[in-house]
Design an enzyme around this catalytic site. Structure first.
Site, PDB file in Angstrom:
ATOM      1  N   THR A  23      53.355  38.804  38.455  1.00 17.51           N
ATOM      2  CA  THR A  23      52.909  39.403  36.926  1.00 17.51           C
ATOM      3  C   THR A  23      53.490  40.728  36.604  1.00 17.51           C
ATOM      4  O   THR A  23      52.932  41.220  37.815  1.00 17.51           O
ATOM      5  CB  THR A  23      51.380  38.896  36.763  1.00 17.51           C
ATOM      6  N   GLY A  35      47.022  38.939  39.868  1.00 24.32           N
ATOM      7  CA  GLY A  35      46.220  38.387  40.112  1.00 24.32           C
ATOM      8  C   GLY A  35      45.535  37.125  39.587  1.00 24.32           C
ATOM      9  O   GLY A  35      45.800  37.160  38.167  1.00 24.32           O
ATOM     10  N   GLY A  83      44.760  33.268  30.928  1.00 22.36           N
ATOM     11  CA  GLY A  83      44.713  34.768  32.090  1.00 22.36           C
ATOM     12  C   GLY A  83      44.984  35.870  31.495  1.00 22.36           C
ATOM     13  O   GLY A  83      43.574  35.963  30.496  1.00 22.36           O
TER      14      GLY A  83
END
Ligand code: SD4
Length: 330
Positions: A190, A242, A220
């Site tokens: 990401t 993460g 997320g």
């Protein structure tokens, strides 16, 4: 020395002597400000998660030409959104467990304006749609079909985001359909990016396809302002990569900016952010989180749980891929 401490000390008998040069050095806001005894502010500068050389170079190109931080972070992360080799961002991202590529992104500017898209399909540049949400609507977030519809209204083109490579891997994954939302160095990329422009103003962007083979509809941290990204132009900015669920639980990026406001360096603030996550996961630390941060002076830092996380910096001092210190050492 902090400016406040300097002023405090300067009242001890030498105020008249020291105050004048200090104020003079701060009087021209166009010049790089220096506070007596401190390093000059490093700007412009860009920092991003992972070793995204091309993305940070693009952002630097915008900044070097005098462009603003908002344009720099948008154009920087668009490089990764377009790169089909990066299977965690944009076009070519790994799909959810039903085979749909759903994208999350957010952007935040120097005035605290922000925009986000959540779980959006068929649009190759979610960061630009997030910017449109910020600039063209009275809202902060648009999700799913509504976000996609809005993108078409804004002239974005429908694109099949599932590449042959990602499709093949998903078909293979379906043989076991083992859902292991464990993120480590091999399976995530990401991009979160923060920039300070020549005016000293800060903006940030974050964009992802999220966890591979996630549940349909899962969102997320990356498009959640405060979790995956936060910018306060008075203080600095932070962004995350993460396991998003853990970042959301601590509102990680907001926390880091607030810790910098209280006087911590970007490095110390990122470390404290990771420690808060560790404290909530005493028995299970087999996942990865990486935070990066920048403060108003252009100082940067990064910290993660597992070794292996790196972050890029790009400024007039050069560019580098910096290994991040980690909570777990080996
Ligand atoms: C998420 N934080 O969706 C993202 C995943 C990620 O590199 O960072 N991948 O939870």
């Amino acid at each position: 020395m902090q400016r406040r401490n300097f002023l405090k000390n300067s009242t001890k008998g030498t105020a008249g002597l020291l105050a004048t040069p200090l104020l003079a050095s701060c009087s021209d806001s166009k010049k790089e400000k220096t506070i007596a005894g401190e390093q000059p502010i490093l700007k412009p500068i860009v920092i991003c998660t992972w070793d995204f050389h091309n993305a940070s170079a693009k952002a630097w190109e915008v900044l070097e030409k005098g462009g603003n931080a908002l344009d720099a972070v948008e154009q920087g992360v668009m490089i990764e959104e377009a790169d089909t080799e990066n299977q965690t961002v944009g076009f070519g991202g790994r799909p959810d467990r039903d085979g749909k590529v759903t994208l999350d992104a957010c952007i935040m500017d120097k005035d605290g304006n922000c925009g986000a898209v959540l779980c959006m399909q068929n649009i190759a540049h979610p960061i630009s749609v997030a910017r449109k949400v910020m600039e063209e609507t009275p809202h902060v977030m648009l999700a799913g079909k509504g976000a996609e519809q809005f993108a078409y209204e804004q002239g974005f083109v429908k694109t099949n985001l599932l590449t042959e490579k990602s499709k093949k891997e998903w078909v293979e994954w379906q043989k076991t359909s083992q859902y292991e939302p464990i993120i480590n160095i091999e399976n995530h990329d990401t991009i979160g990016m923060l920039a300070i422009d020549a005016n000293g103003d800060i903006s940030g962007a974050c964009t992802t396809s999220g966890m591979a083979y996630k549940m349909s509809g899962r969102v997320g941290d990356s498009p959640i302002i405060g979790a995956g990204l936060f910018v306060d132009n008075e203080v600095g900015g932070a962004t995350a990569t993460g396991v998003g669920e853990e970042v959301v639980r601590t509102v990680g990026s907001f926390l880091i900016v607030e810790l910098m406001r209280q006087g911590k360096s970007p490095q110390e603030a990122c470390k404290e952010g990771v420690k808060r996550i560790i404290a909530k996961n005493k028995d299970k630390q087999d996942f990865q989180i990486g935070f990066i941060a920048i403060n108003k002076k252009g100082e940067t830092g990064g910290y993660c749980i597992q070794p292996g996380f790196t972050y890029r910096t790009y400024s007039k001092e050069g560019h580098a891929n910096n290994p991040s210190d980690s909570f777990i050492k080996t």
